[in-house]
Design an enzyme around this catalytic site. Structure first.
Site, PDB file in Angstrom:
ATOM      1  N   ARG A 109       5.504  14.494  16.037  1.00  0.00           N
ATOM      2  CA  ARG A 109       5.282  13.907  17.256  1.00  0.00           C
ATOM      3  C   ARG A 109       5.494  12.477  17.164  1.00  0.00           C
ATOM      4  O   ARG A 109       4.783  11.906  15.975  1.00  0.00           O
ATOM      5  CB  ARG A 109       4.052  14.128  17.899  1.00  0.00           C
ATOM      6  CG  ARG A 109       3.963  13.704  19.460  1.00  0.00           C
ATOM      7  CD  ARG A 109       3.024  14.271  20.260  1.00  0.00           C
ATOM      8  NE  ARG A 109       2.817  13.608  21.443  1.00  0.00           N
ATOM      9  CZ  ARG A 109       1.631  14.356  22.128  1.00  0.00           C
ATOM     10  NH1 ARG A 109       0.894  15.358  21.971  1.00  0.00           N
ATOM     11  NH2 ARG A 109       1.483  13.741  23.590  1.00  0.00           N
TER      12      ARG A 109
ATOM     13  N   LYS B 213       0.293  25.323  25.920  1.00  0.00           N
ATOM     14  CA  LYS B 213       1.300  25.879  24.825  1.00  0.00           C
ATOM     15  C   LYS B 213       1.218  27.262  24.660  1.00  0.00           C
ATOM     16  O   LYS B 213       0.318  27.760  24.793  1.00  0.00           O
ATOM     17  CB  LYS B 213       0.952  25.307  23.462  1.00  0.00           C
ATOM     18  CG  LYS B 213      -0.465  25.344  22.800  1.00  0.00           C
ATOM     19  CD  LYS B 213      -0.116  24.520  21.499  1.00  0.00           C
ATOM     20  CE  LYS B 213      -1.872  24.848  20.763  1.00  0.00           C
ATOM     21  NZ  LYS B 213      -1.945  23.764  19.701  1.00  0.00           N
TER      22      LYS B 213
ATOM     23  N   LYS C 152       9.299  24.038  22.952  1.00  0.00           N
ATOM     24  CA  LYS C 152       8.239  23.462  21.955  1.00  0.00           C
ATOM     25  C   LYS C 152       8.874  23.410  20.560  1.00  0.00           C
ATOM     26  O   LYS C 152       9.162  24.265  20.014  1.00  0.00           O
ATOM     27  CB  LYS C 152       6.978  24.165  21.971  1.00  0.00           C
ATOM     28  CG  LYS C 152       5.807  23.599  21.225  1.00  0.00           C
ATOM     29  CD  LYS C 152       4.497  24.445  21.018  1.00  0.00           C
ATOM     30  CE  LYS C 152       3.425  23.697  20.536  1.00  0.00           C
ATOM     31  NZ  LYS C 152       3.673  23.134  18.957  1.00  0.00           N
TER      32      LYS C 152
HETATM   33  P1  ATP Z   1       0.567  22.829  17.188  1.00  0.00           P
HETATM   34  O1  ATP Z   1      -0.006  22.750  15.902  1.00  0.00           O
HETATM   35  O2  ATP Z   1       0.269  24.092  18.040  1.00  0.00           O
HETATM   36  O3  ATP Z   1       1.910  22.222  16.932  1.00  0.00           O
HETATM   37  P2  ATP Z   1      -0.799  20.377  17.909  1.00  0.00           P
HETATM   38  O4  ATP Z   1      -2.156  20.650  17.625  1.00  0.00           O
HETATM   39  O5  ATP Z   1      -0.019  19.784  16.770  1.00  0.00           O
HETATM   40  O6  ATP Z   1       0.051  21.744  18.227  1.00  0.00           O
HETATM   41  P3  ATP Z   1      -0.722  20.360  20.569  1.00  0.00           P
HETATM   42  O7  ATP Z   1      -0.989  19.334  21.769  1.00  0.00           O
HETATM   43  O8  ATP Z   1      -1.681  21.454  20.781  1.00  0.00           O
HETATM   44  O9  ATP Z   1      -0.615  19.812  19.373  1.00  0.00           O
HETATM   45  O10 ATP Z   1       0.568  20.963  21.062  1.00  0.00           O
HETATM   46  C1  ATP Z   1       1.683  20.110  21.304  1.00  0.00           C
HETATM   47  C2  ATP Z   1       2.329  19.568  20.288  1.00  0.00           C
HETATM   48  O11 ATP Z   1       3.657  20.038  20.357  1.00  0.00           O
HETATM   49  C3  ATP Z   1       2.655  18.262  20.440  1.00  0.00           C
HETATM   50  O12 ATP Z   1       1.564  17.393  19.707  1.00  0.00           O
HETATM   51  C4  ATP Z   1       4.200  18.059  19.879  1.00  0.00           C
HETATM   52  O13 ATP Z   1       4.012  17.438  18.658  1.00  0.00           O
HETATM   53  C5  ATP Z   1       4.767  19.204  20.034  1.00  0.00           C
HETATM   54  N1  ATP Z   1       5.697  19.345  20.965  1.00  0.00           N
HETATM   55  C6  ATP Z   1       6.882  19.895  20.637  1.00  0.00           C
HETATM   56  N2  ATP Z   1       7.599  20.013  21.708  1.00  0.00           N
HETATM   57  C7  ATP Z   1       7.218  19.585  22.786  1.00  0.00           C
HETATM   58  C8  ATP Z   1       7.404  19.169  24.149  1.00  0.00           C
HETATM   59  N3  ATP Z   1       8.376  19.551  24.713  1.00  0.00           N
HETATM   60  N4  ATP Z   1       6.253  18.686  24.914  1.00  0.00           N
HETATM   61  C9  ATP Z   1       5.104  17.959  24.433  1.00  0.00           C
HETATM   62  N5  ATP Z   1       4.807  18.593  23.053  1.00  0.00           N
HETATM   63  C10 ATP Z   1       5.744  19.183  22.336  1.00  0.00           C
END
Ligand code: ATP
Length: 584
Positions: free
Chosen positions: A263, A428, A258
Site C-alpha cells: 500500500r 475484506k 484486492k
Molecule cells: P491483509 O493482510 O489482509 O492484506 P492488511 O492488514 O494489510 O490486510 P487491511 O486494511 O486489513 O490491511 O486490508 C486492506 C489492505 O488491502 C490495504 O491495506 C491495502 O494494502 C490492500 N488493498 C489491495 N487492494 C485494495 C483496494 N482495492 N482497496 C483498498 N485496499 C486494498
C-alpha cells in the site's frame, strides 16, 4: 527561557520504568504534562517515545554503539578500552553511562550548582547531532553527545544514552500518550476520539500535544490534512459470512479487486512527490518508477492519493514476496527494471483541499477525473452493486485471475475516509477464508528459541504475539517453527539482531520465556490449522478459565516488512475470528 528540568523528566522516566499498567502510565504522564511548560510539551512527547520528531520524519541521530562508547569515554575521562570492557560486561551502554557518570565528579555541577540541565538543551543537543553532516560530522556528533552526558548524571546519563542509540523503550505507546493528553488538556477521557482524530490526520504527536496545551480542544481545529504529512491509513474489517454484508453496509457498495502488493500513500505538491508506506515510512527512494508515473499522470494539482503497487512480470501480476525484493537502498534502478511494478490507485484523500469528509463515491470520482491512466498506472477494478450474487461472481473472477480477494466499500453518505480506523466502511473478503483457519494473521515476534541439529546456531522457533489495542501491549499466540525456507532461517538472526534485549520487553505479556527476548518490531504472517483455547498463551485471555487464544500448527508464511507491530492482528480480531470459526 522557562523549560522543564531534565531531572524532572528523568524522575518521570523512572516511574514509567516501574509499571506495566496502561492506566498507571497514563496517570504518570498526566503528572508530567501538568508540570511541563507549553513550550516544551511537544518536545517532551517525542522524548517519552525516545524520538526527537514525528515518526514519519525518520530523523536519525546517526550514532552507533562505537560512537556512543567514544562519547562516554570523553565524558568520563576513561579510556575507550575501559568503556568497551564495561560494555561487554553490562551488555548495555545506558548502564555503562549510568555507572561512569555516578562515579565521575560532575565538573559542571561542581563549578556551578545552580546550572541544571534543561529539557530544551537536551533536545537542542540531539537536534544538532542529527543535523551534523559531511566532513568532520562523525567527531562533532561524538563530542556534542559527550557534552550532554557530562551535564546529565546517573539515571539521566543512562536515559540520554539510550535515546541517543534509539533504544529508550519505556513501554509507552502513542495511544497511551493520547490518553494522557486528552485527560490533561481537555479535562476528560470523553474527548479522546477528537484528540486521536487530530493524530490520525497528522501522524505527529508533538504537534497534537502542542496545539492542545496552547488552546485546549479548540487548538486541534488548527490541525488539518497537509500534503507531505502522512495520514494514518484506513483499514478493513473481516466478515463472517458474505451475506452479512447487508447488516454492515446499508444501500449500495463498491466491490473492488484486492491487490496483493504494497500500500502506498502518495503526496504530490507541485513537482515534489513523496510516497509513504503502510508504516508511514518515506519509501520514495525505493520507487523512482512510481514517482515518474505519478508525474506523468497527475496534472498541476496538489493531491494525496492511495493505491497498491504490485510486482509484474511479462505483464502478469506477481505476489507480495516478489515485490519485497524492491525494498533496498542500493541498485534501485536495476531493480526497477528487474521487478517492474504497476500501481492500482483506489482513493483520493486530498485535491487542493482535504477530501477526508467526502463520501467514498465522491472521492473515487475525483480520482477518476484527476488521473490519466497509463500502462503502469491504473485505477483499481471496481463494480457497484447491492446484490450478493454479483459480489460472488466478481469475487470468483478476481480469484480466478490469481488475486487475493476483494474489498467491499460503503458508498453511503457516511462513507468518509476514517483515518487510522478499522471500520465496517471497508470490508475484506479473501480466498483464504475458504480454508479452516479463516485467514492468515500478522504477528509480532517477541522472542526466539535456539535451533537444534540442522538449525543449530540459528533460530529454530519464534515466539509470536498479537497486539492488544485496548491495553497497548503484546500478548502471545503461538510458537512457530515450520514454514521457514533455509534462506528465511539464515536471514532471521540479522533481522532480529537490532531488537534483541536481555529483559522481557516492557509491553509484552508472556508466560513463556524464550531463549532470547526480542523488542516488538518485526511482523510475520502466520497461517494455522485453527484457533484454539490455551492456558499457555496470553492473547485475549479469559478471566474465568484463564485461557487465551492460540494457533494450532502455525506455519510461517512470510515477513511483513510493510507492517509495524501495532499493525499486527489485534487480540480483538482474534476473538472475532475464533467466534467465526466456532459458528462455521
Ligand atoms: P491483509 O493482510 O489482509 O492484506 P492488511 O492488514 O494489510 O490486510 P487491511 O486494511 O486489513 O490491511 O486490508 C486492506 C489492505 O488491502 C490495504 O491495506 C491495502 O494494502 C490492500 N488493498 C489491495 N487492494 C485494495 C483496494 N482495492 N482497496 C483498498 N485496499 C486494498
Amino acid at each position: 527561557m522557562s523549560s522543564l528540568l531534565f531531572s524532572d523528566l528523568i524522575d518521570v522516566f523512572l516511574r514509567l520504568e516501574e509499571t506495566r499498567s496502561r492506566n498507571e502510565m497514563t496517570d504518570i504522564l498526566v503528572d508530567l504534562y501538568e508540570i511541563t511548560p507549553s513550550s516544551d510539551v511537544g518536545i517532551v512527547s517525542y522524548l517519552v517515545l525516545g524520538q526527537i520528531d514525528a515518526d514519519y520524519k525518520d530523523v536519525k541521530l546517526g550514532l552507533g554503539d562505537k560512537m556512543v562508547a567514544e562519547s562516554l569515554s570523553i565524558a568520563s575521562s576513561r579510556s575507550k578500552k575501559e568503556i568497551q570492557e564495561m560494555y561487554r560486561e553490562e551488555g548495555d551502554l545506558g548502564t555503562v553511562a549510568e555507572k561512569v557518570s555516578s562515579s565521575t565528579k560532575n565538573l559542571n555541577q561542581f563549578l556551578d550548582e545552580e546550572k541544571d540541565l534543561l529539557v530544551q538543551e537536551v533536545y537542542q543537543g540531539l537536534k544538532d547531532i542529527s543535523s551534523f553532516e559531511g566532513d568532520g560530522s562523525h567527531d562533532r556528533k561524538i563530542r556534542r553527545l559527550a557534552g550532554l552526558i557530562t551535564q546529565a548524571s546517573g539515571d539521566g546519563a543512562r536515559f540520554l544514552t539510550r535515546i541517543a542509540l534509539g533504544k529508550l523503550r519505556l513501554g509507552v505507546g502513542a495511544m497511551t500518550l493520547l490518553d494522557a493528553l486528552a485527560k490533561t488538556y481537555s479535562g476528560s477521557d470523553e474527548n479522546r476520539p477528537e484528540v486521536e482524530h487530530a493524530y490520525n490526520i497528522s501522524s505527529d504527536i508533538g504537534l497534537v500535544a502542542e496545539k492542545l496545551s496552547k488552546n485546549g480542544l479548540k487548538g486541534l481545529n488548527q490541525i488539518d490534512v497537509e500534503v507531505g504529512r502522512p495520514i494514518r491509513m484506513m483499514l478493513a474489517q473481516r466478515l463472517e459470512k458474505l451475506e452479512d454484508i447487508k447488516d454492515k453496509i446499508e444501500g449500495r457498495f463498491a466491490a473492488e479487486v484486492k491487490y496483493d502488493g504494497e500500500r502506498m500513500q502518495i503526496h504530490k505538491s507541485g513537482d515534489n512527490i513523496q510516497i509513504f508506506s503502510r508504516r508511514l515510512e518515506d519509501i520514495t527512494n525505493q520507487y523512482p518508477d512510481v514517482v515518474r508515473s505519478i508525474r506523468r499522470s497527475v496534472g498541476s494539482e496538489d493531491v494525496i492519493i492511495e493505491g497498491e503497487a504490485v510486482a509484474t512480470k511479462d505483464g502478469e501480476l506477481q505476489d507480495f514476496q516478489t515485490l519485497m525484493q524492491r525494498k533496498r537502498k542500493y541498485d534501485v534502478e536495476q531493480y526497477v527494471e528487474k521487478i517492474p511494478v504497476k500501481l492500482f490507485l483506489f482513493d483520493m484523500l486530498y485535491k487542493n483541499k482535504s477530501l477526508l469528509n467526502q463520501p467514498f463515491s465522491v472521492r473515487r470520482k475525483k480520482l477518476q477525473q484527476t488521473i490519466q491512466t497509463k500502462d503502469k498506472l491504473e485505477l483499481s477494478k471496481l463494480t457497484t452493486t447491492q446484490e450478493i450474487s454479483e459480489v460472488e461472481s466478481f469475487f470468483q473472477q478476481a480469484v480466478d485471475r490469481g488475486q487475493e480477494g476483494i474489498m467491499l466499500k460503503s458508498c453511503g453518505e457516511d462513507s468518509v475516509y476514517r483515518a487510522g480506523a478499522r471500520d465496517w466502511q471497508w470490508i475484506k473478503w479473501k480466498k483464504d477464508y475458504q480454508t479452516s483457519m479463516s485467514d492468515t494473521v500478522d504477528l509480532t515476534v517477541i522472542g526466539g528459541f535456539a535451533g537444534k541439529g540442522r538449525r543449530s546456531g540459528l533460530y529454530g522457533t519464534l515466539l509470536c504475539a498479537a497486539y492488544n489495542k485496548e491495553k497497548d501491549i503484546y500478548q502471545t499466540v503461538c510458537k512457530v517453527g515450520t514454514g521457514f525456507t533455509d534462506q528465511d532461517l539464515e536471514q532471521l538472526p540479522n533481522l532480529l539482531q537490532p531488537h534483541k534485549t536481555k529483559r522481557k520487553p516492557a509491553r509484552v505479556e508472556s508466560d513463556i520465556t524464550p531463549d532470547q527476548w526480542i523488542q516488538p518490531n518485526i511482523v510475520v504472517e502466520i497461517l494455522g490449522a485453527e484457533l484454539t483455547k490455551s492456558p499457555v498463551h496470553t492473547a485475549a485471555r479469559n478471566k474465568k478459565d484463564k485461557k487465551g487464544i492460540a494457533i494450532r500448527f502455525p506455519r510461517y508464511i512470510k515477513l511483513r516488512q510493510d507492517k509495524g507491530p501495532t499493525d499486527s492482528t489485534t487480540t480483538q480480531e482474534l476473538k472475532q475470528m475464533y467466534k467465526k470459526q466456532k459458528n462455521n
